[in-house]
Scaffold this motif. Structure first.
Motif, mmCIF file in Angstrom:
data_model
loop_
_atom_site.group_PDB
_atom_site.id
_atom_site.type_symbol
_atom_site.label_atom_id
_atom_site.label_comp_id
_atom_site.label_asym_id
_atom_site.label_seq_id
_atom_site.Cartn_x
_atom_site.Cartn_y
_atom_site.Cartn_z
ATOM 1 N N ASP A 123 -17.958 -9.188 4.895
ATOM 2 C CA ASP A 123 -18.504 -9.770 6.112
ATOM 3 C C ASP A 123 -19.338 -10.348 6.146
ATOM 4 O OD1 ASP A 123 -15.917 -9.098 6.927
ATOM 5 O OD2 ASP A 123 -15.945 -7.586 8.447
ATOM 6 N N MET A 178 -21.214 -14.531 6.212
ATOM 7 C CA MET A 178 -22.542 -15.115 6.985
ATOM 8 C C MET A 178 -23.325 -15.107 6.178
ATOM 9 S SD MET A 178 -21.360 -12.070 10.048
ATOM 10 C CE MET A 178 -23.074 -13.365 10.895
ATOM 11 N N ASP A 209 -23.670 -19.444 6.356
ATOM 12 C CA ASP A 209 -25.165 -19.200 7.129
ATOM 13 C C ASP A 209 -25.997 -20.682 6.109
ATOM 14 O OD1 ASP A 209 -24.388 -18.568 9.067
ATOM 15 O OD2 ASP A 209 -25.636 -16.330 8.677
#
Length: 483
Positions: free
Chosen positions: A275, A279, A283
């Motif tokens: 995770d 991310m 991003d």
């Protein structure tokens, strides 16, 4: 438990454990051979070598356990068929499924145990194994340096052409790139000879260089001076460099800095890291897209321009706008230069993003495959049992001859398919889920096919289905020739 079930289970376990120990011993010898350069000639205590082998043993279980189950299943059921024990069972009304029931339950619990083992023991042993290797590096820092390639040692990158001496402490043709806060190799040290000196109780080692040069590239603030590539050069007869190895050889086996590898985490840790990496990648892609749009002025493209004031080109249709006709020659040159600069900056930004995301996605694929491997290990143990047991009943041959050959060929095929799939998944060719489960997906229909053929007393292939049409063809030709 009935006498027959006890007999089958006992026969299986009597073969399973010796075979497991033999295969583990063979692969452990291979592990010693792989790490022989880190163990040989280092004056290590016998207890350290025992710890090294103990921590290296659990990492072999994902290969040893499925292979042992496959070979044992082929050998035991081959012995039953060869000694006509299956015939006696069938004459008493006991089918193959009934004979396999007790072992199926046992293998099911073995699969659950394999998952728990891979989720608890293997990550812990991997962490201790890696930390122990780092600890050995601290005691014998020369072992981390491989000749003819750059090696990361503390805050430097070092390359040597040759190592010699009792502990490989003497170096020849040394090239060092010192690390700095700014990216790039701005400080280079070259020496003809060098020597490593260290202490067991210290995190520092001393590198003594003889007869060399020190190059340092000077960074100027002015772009014009920077284009001249200024640097400082110093010749030395002896240069002493202290290297901090605390980051390489932390004795604390529970240090967090050595517990984030994909092979040192359990299911919960792997999911958290997946995770986090996902991310970070998302991003970074989103931030780069916003920066590119900002640099090219995508949002304010039509904000400061009035369409009604733009002249229409005479040579074009009335629907075509000649935007460049409203600017002077000087303004056009500035526009072109600005466009070239922005394009070059955007291209570099996209190339940097591509390199970073490629590296992070490769790590992300490794974490995902490590997560799926923990589940695939238990499933593969169960499926390989349903491949080996029916296959042994079909070939009707036990012992250490033909069953071993067939089992090893089947397992090597299964293992190499898994290796190729994981290599492709690591590079992003196929999804990580497929990379971890492809070999298991392949043996699943094979297990169903062999179990079905064995329960119906059929061979792997019915050669009569291929030979009979050929016989009928030649029989018809012969009858026609006689007529």
């Amino acid at each position: 438990m009935k006498i027959l079930d006890r007999y089958i289970l006992t026969s299986f376990l009597r073969t399973f454990f010796p075979l497991f120990i033999i295969i583990m011993f063979i692969l452990l010898l291979q592990t010693i051979w792989l790490f022989i350069s880190e163990l040989a000639g280092k004056d290590l205590d016998f207890s350290v070598i025992i710890k090294f082998l103990t921590f290296a043993t659990p990492r072999l279980i994902p290969m040893v356990l499925p292979l042992t189950i496959l070979l044992t299943s082929i050998m035991i059921f081959g012995n039953f068929a060869e000694n006509y024990e299956f015939a006696a069972m069938k004459s008493s009304g006991i089918s193959l499924q009934r004979a396999m029931r007790t072992l199926s339950i046992f293998i099911f619990f073995v699969g659950i145990g394999a998952f728990l083992f891979s989720n608890t023991v293997i990550p812990s042993s991997e962490k201790r194994f890696i930390n122990l290797r780092k600890n050995i590096v601290k005691v014998k820092p020369a072992m981390v340096i491989t000749p003819n390639q750059f090696n990361d040692l503390g805050d430097i990158n070092i390359k040597v052409s040759e190592k010699y001496g009792d502990n490989d402490q003497f170096l020849k043709d040394v090239i060092i790139h010192k690390k700095a806060a700014r990216p790039g190799n701005f400080t280079v040290i070259k020496a003809v000879e060098g020597e490593l000196k260290g202490s067991v109780n210290s995190d520092l080692i001393t590198l003594v260089l003889n007869d060399g040069n020190y190059y340092d590239e000077i960074q100027q603030r002015s772009p014009k001076r920077r284009n001249k590539l200024p640097f400082a050069k110093t010749h030395f007869e002896k240069y002493i460099l202290n290297i901090d190895l605390s980051s390489l050889g932390n004795v604390d086996m529970d240090a967090q800095q050595y517990s984030k590898g994909y092979n040192m985490l359990n299911v919960n840790g792997l999911r958290h890291e997946i995770d986090t990496l996902s991310m970070q990648v998302n991003d970074e892609i989103r931030g780069t897209g916003e920066e590119v749009n900002r640099r090219i002025g995508y949002e304010g493209l039509n904000r400061n321009m009035k369409i009604d004031t733009v002249q229409v080109s005479k040579n074009e249709s009335k629907d075509t706008l000649d935007l460049m006709s409203i600017f002077s020659t000087t303004q056009k040159i500035q526009i072109y230069k600005s466009a070239i600069t922005n394009t070059d900056g955007v291209t570099r930004k996209i190339n940097t993003l591509e390199k970073n995301t490629t590296t992070k996605r490769r790590f992300l694929n490794k974490y995902e495959m490590s997560l799926h491997d923990k589940y695939a290990l238990g499933i593969s143990c169960i499926l390989l049992f349903f491949v080996g047991a029916p296959l042994g009943a079909i070939i009707r041959k036990g012992g250490l001859g033909l069953p071993i050959v067939i089992g090893v060929v089947l397992f090597l095929t299964y293992h190499f398919i898994g290796i190729f799939a994981k290599n492709s998944a690591e590079e992003g060719g196929i999804p990580p889920f497929i990379g971890s489960w492809l070999s298991t997906f392949i043996i699943f229909p094979l297990s169903i096919f062999l179990t079905r053929r064995a329960t119906t007393d059929q061979g792997i292939f019915s050669f009569d289905n291929f030979i009979q049409p050929v016989r009928d063809f030649f029989a018809k030709r012969a009858s026609k020739s006689k007529k």
